[in-house]
Scaffold this active site. Structure first.
Site, mmCIF file in Angstrom:
data_model
loop_
_atom_site.group_PDB
_atom_site.id
_atom_site.type_symbol
_atom_site.label_atom_id
_atom_site.label_comp_id
_atom_site.label_asym_id
_atom_site.label_seq_id
_atom_site.Cartn_x
_atom_site.Cartn_y
_atom_site.Cartn_z
ATOM 1 N N HIS A 84 0.280 -1.190 0.378
ATOM 2 C CA HIS A 84 0.130 -0.361 0.000
ATOM 3 C C HIS A 84 0.442 1.175 0.044
ATOM 4 O O HIS A 84 0.122 2.408 -0.018
ATOM 5 C CB HIS A 84 -0.852 0.300 1.574
ATOM 6 C CG HIS A 84 -2.448 0.966 1.277
ATOM 7 N ND1 HIS A 84 -2.879 1.794 1.641
ATOM 8 C CD2 HIS A 84 -2.645 0.675 0.150
ATOM 9 C CE1 HIS A 84 -3.818 2.739 1.557
ATOM 10 N NE2 HIS A 84 -3.845 1.752 0.400
ATOM 11 N N HIS A 93 -9.305 10.823 -0.557
ATOM 12 C CA HIS A 93 -8.418 9.659 0.036
ATOM 13 C C HIS A 93 -6.611 9.770 0.956
ATOM 14 O O HIS A 93 -6.271 8.579 0.371
ATOM 15 C CB HIS A 93 -7.838 9.262 -1.857
ATOM 16 C CG HIS A 93 -7.862 7.726 -1.734
ATOM 17 N ND1 HIS A 93 -6.019 7.545 -2.113
ATOM 18 C CD2 HIS A 93 -7.129 6.886 -1.247
ATOM 19 C CE1 HIS A 93 -5.861 6.361 -1.639
ATOM 20 N NE2 HIS A 93 -6.955 5.869 -1.986
#
Length: 614
Positions: free
Chosen positions: A272, A500
Site C-alpha cells: 500500500h 483519499h
C-alpha cells in the site's frame, strides 16, 4: 440480519469476515525469519461491485487497469455501467461506456487492508439485479445531467492547470495537496499535479522508482514529460498471479518499465506504500504521497504528499554516515528499502547512500509485513509512531483536553468493542506526548465521509468506490460510528473532493495549534498499523505503508499554528496547512457513514444517478 444504530441500519447476510480468524503463519521472531506464504489467490476474493453513474457515452478503453484485486476490477467494470435514477419506481437506466485513455471513472485504491471484504469469497460474482425487473424504455438524454458544481466540472483540466514555471510553494513544511479540477483557481495555487512533480521544473530526470498499490501503466507513462518519457522506471508492486500478469501485459509497449514484486507473505496484506524516488542530473528527491498511479486519483479527490528538498550528491569518498538528517531520515529510508529484500532495489540503496539528505525535517513512519519481537517491535507501524512521539514531542499542560484527530478513506475490523484495538493500541499511541507519565483519555475525532458527503461530491456516488467500508465490517462495530465526523474542507476548497488522503494529528482544545501531524498511506486498520500478539510481546504487521511525521521540535517550534486559510499559498506563513476544517463536524443523528456495498437509490447524486451494487 438487521442492524440498527444512530448512524445506520443495514440488512445483510451473516457471513463471517473477522480479520483475526484467518489461518496465519506460525509466530516467529522477525520479519525475515517468520514469513510464510499464506495469502489466498486474488481471484478468489469477492467484493461488492458498485454501479455508479457515468457521464456521456464514449468508446471503450483499449487497456485495463491494474487495480490490486479481482474484486476491485469487477467493481471497476461495473462502474462503467451506471444506473440513471428514474422518476418512476423503476431503477433501470441507460448503460454508458468509459471515456478513452482513462479519462472517465476509474475505481481507486480500495485499501481493503484487513481482508474484510476479501474473505467473503464466493467464486463468480453475482449478476446485477435491480429491485424492479419491469422493463422500461431507456430515457433519451440529449446532454449530461445537471451538476451543482457547474458545467466546467465535465471538462478536462483547463489550459493553466499545469505549471509552466516554478510554482509558489510553502517550503517550510513541504506538505502539499493535489490539484483538483472544478475548483476556484486560488485553491490550486501551491497544489501539485503528478505532471508538475515529474516536470523539468524540479530537476533533469535520469531514472525513477514508483512504489504503489494501483497502476495504470500507459497513463503513468504519459505523465512524464516527453523528454523524460523513455527514462528507466522501476515499478514496485504487490500483485500476484493473474493481477501480476495483467500488470506486466500493460507494460509490454514500454521497454523502459521494469518491475519489482514486493513480498506479501502474511494473509490479506497489501503493498500500500505510495512513494516516488527521482534521480536527477542535479541530485535526488523523495515524494511520499497518498495517490495511486491511476487517473481517477489525480483530478477530483483530496490527496496529499510530502516532497523532499533536492538532495545533492555527496563528495566522493564520504563516509557511509554522511548526509544524515537530525531526524535520521536517511538511515530509516535505507532500512525500509532493505526490508523488501529485493535485488532490484540494491542499486537505489547505493545511490541514496551517495546523497546528502541532511536538510530533511520529517521522520519516516513505515510498516512492513512480518512478526516482530524485542526492539524490532518499535521499528514499524503503531509502535514506531509511539516511539517517535515519546522521544521527540513534549508534554503539554492540559494535554488531556487536546483531541486526537484521525482521517482516512478505509476502515478495517476493530473488534467487538473499542477496548480491543482502537483504544488499547491505536489511541494509546496517538495520545503519547513526550515522556509524560500521564495516561490521558482525550476526545478522539475520526473523519470519514457520510453518505451525503459522497452523494454531493464532485464525482457523485463513484467517489464511494475509493471508500471501501463494507457492510459486513460495519455491522460488527456499530460502536465505532459514534466517533465519526463529516468531511468538510471549506478552508482548502475541497469539501466536495472526497478524501483519499490519510492524516492523523493532535490538536489543541481551540483547534489553533498542533502537537504533531502525520500524512501517510495507512488507513484505520490493524493490517496497516499492526496489532500486538502473545500478551503484547509480539507485533504483527500485514501491509507495506509509508508516511512522514511532522513534530514541532524539528522546526524549532513548540507547536504548529494551524493555517486556517492555506490557499492561495504564501511563503511567509508559519501555519500548518491542515487539509480540512477544524473543529471537525460530528455526524448528526440522520448521518450515516458511507458503506460501499449497499445500494443508494432513494436520492440521486450530483449527476442525477444512483448506486446499485451487484
Amino acid at each position: 440480519m438487521s442492524q440498527d444504530s444512530q448512524h445506520g441500519k443495514w440488512t445483510i447476510s451473516s457471513s463471517d469476515d473477522d480479520d483475526n480468524k484467518e489461518d496465519l503463519p506460525p509466530s516467529g521472531t522477525t520479519a525475515s525469519d517468520s514469513r510464510q506464504t499464506a495469502e489466498p489467490s486474488r481471484g478468489s476474493r469477492r467484493s461488492a461491485s458498485p454501479v455508479p453513474v457515468k457521464a456521456e457515452p464514449a468508446r471503450t478503453p483499449e487497456y485495463s487497469l491494474s487495480i490490486g484485486s479481482e474484486a476491485r476490477q469487477s467493481a471497476a467494470r461495473n462502474q462503467l455501467n451506471p444506473v440513471k435514477r428514474e422518476t418512476s419506481p423503476s431503477l433501470a437506466g441507460k448503460r454508458k461506456k468509459e471515456v478513452s485513455d482513462g479519462t472517465g471513472w476509474a475505481l481507486s485504491d480500495s485499501d481493503e487492508d484487513d481482508g474484510d471484504v476479501k474473505k467473503n469469497s464466493g467464486g463468480n460474482l453475482p449478476k446485477r439485479a435491480l429491485p424492479n425487473a419491469e422493463k422500461k424504455k431507456p430515457k433519451v438524454e440529449s446532454e449530461r445531467p445537471p451538476s451543482p458544481h457547474g458545467r466546467l466540472y465535465y471538462l478536462d483540466e483547463p489550459e493553466d492547470f499545469f505549471e509552466s514555471c516554478t510554482p509558489p510553494l510553502n517550503d517550510t513544511y513541504r506538505f502539499y495537496l493535489n490539484k483538483v479540477t472544478g475548483l476556484n483557481r486560488k485553491y490550486n495555487s501551491g497544489a501539485l499535479h503528478i505532471r508538475d512533480i515529474l516536470s523539468p521544473l524540479f530537476g533533469t530526470l535520469k531514472e525513477s522508482v514508483q512504489f504503489n498499490y494501483c497502476f495504470d501503466i500507459p497513463w503513468m507513462v504519459k505523465q512524464y514529460p516527453s523528454e523524460f518519457r523513455d527514462c528507466p522506471v522501476l515499478i514496485v508492486h504487490g500483485d500476484k498471479r493473474e493481477a501480476k500478469a495483467r500488470l506486466l501485459q500493460q507494460a509490454q509497449p514500454f521497454p523502459h518499465v521494469r518491475f519489482c514484486q514486493a513480498k506479501l507473505d502474511i494473509a490479506f496484506g497489501t503493498h500500500h506504500t505510495k512513494m516516488m524516488l527521482l534521480w536527477y542530473e542535479e541530485g535526488f528527491r523523495v515524494i511520499i504521497l497518498t495517490s495511486n498511479l491511476i487517473r481517477a486519483d489525480w483530478y477530483q479527490k483530496t490527496q496529499g504528499m510530502w516532497m523532499s528538498p533536492l538532495f545533492p550528491r555527496l563528495p566522493e569518498g564520504s563516509s557511509p554516515s554522511a548526509g544524515e538528517s537530525p531526524t535520521f531520515f536517511k538511515q530509516d529510508l535505507l532500512d525500509y528499502l532493505a526490508s523488501y529484500r529485493a535485488p532490484e532495489l540494491e542499486e537505489w540503496i547505493r545511490r541514496i547512500g551517495e546523497h546528502d539528505l541532511s536538510e530533511t525535517r520529517v521522520y519516516l513512519v513505515a510498516s512492513t509485513p512480518g512478526r516482530f519481537v524485542g526492539s524490532d517491535m518499535e521499528r514499524w507501524g503503531l509502535l514506531r509512531l509511539r516511539k517517535l512521539l515519546h522521544e521527540h514531542t513534549n508534554p503539554i499542560p492540559g494535554e488531556e483536553k487536546w483531541p486526537v484527530v484521525g482521517q482516512f478513506s478505509s476502515i478495517g475490523s476493530m473488534g467487538a468493542d473499542k477496548t480491543k484495538w482502537l483504544v488499547g493500541e491505536f489511541q494509546r499511541t496517538l495520545t503519547t506526548l513526550g515522556k509524560s507519565s500521564l495516561r490521558s483519555d482525550p476526545p478522539m475525532h475520526l473523519l470519514y465521509p457520510s453518505v451525503d458527503d459522497v452523494r454531493l461530491s464532485l464525482e457523485g456516488y463513484p467517489a464511494g468506490g475509493s471508500l471501501p467500508y463494507s457492510v459486513q465490517t460495519a455491522q460488527k462495530q456499530l460502536w465505532l460510528h459514534s466517533y465519526f465526523h463529516r468531511w468538510k474542507a471549506n478552508c482548502t476548497g475541497r469539501s466536495h473532493a472526497m478524501p483519499h488522503i490519510k492524516t492523523y494529528m493532535r490538536v489543541s482544545p481551540d483547534f489553533t495549534q498542533l502537537a504533531w501531524f502525520l500524512v501517510t498511506s495507512a488507513n484505520l486498520s490493524k493490517a496497516a498499523w499492526g496489532a500486538l500478539e502473545k500478551n503484547n510481546t509480539q507485533m504483527m504487521v500485514r501491509s507495506y505503508e509509508l508516511g512522514v511525521l511532522f513534530v514541532p521540535s524539528a522546526f524549532n517550534m513548540k507547536t504548529f499554528p494551524v493555517d486556517k486559510n492555506p490557499f492561495p499559498v504564501s511563503s511567509s506563513t508559519s501555519g500548518f496547512p491542515v487539509p480540512f476544517d477544524l473543529p471537525p463536524s460530528s455526524y448528526s443523528p440522520k448521518d450515516q457513514p458511507w458503506i460501499w456495498n449497499i445500494p443508494y437509490s432513494q436520492e440521486p447524486d450530483t449527476h442525477g444517478n444512483i448506486w446499485v451494487p451487484s
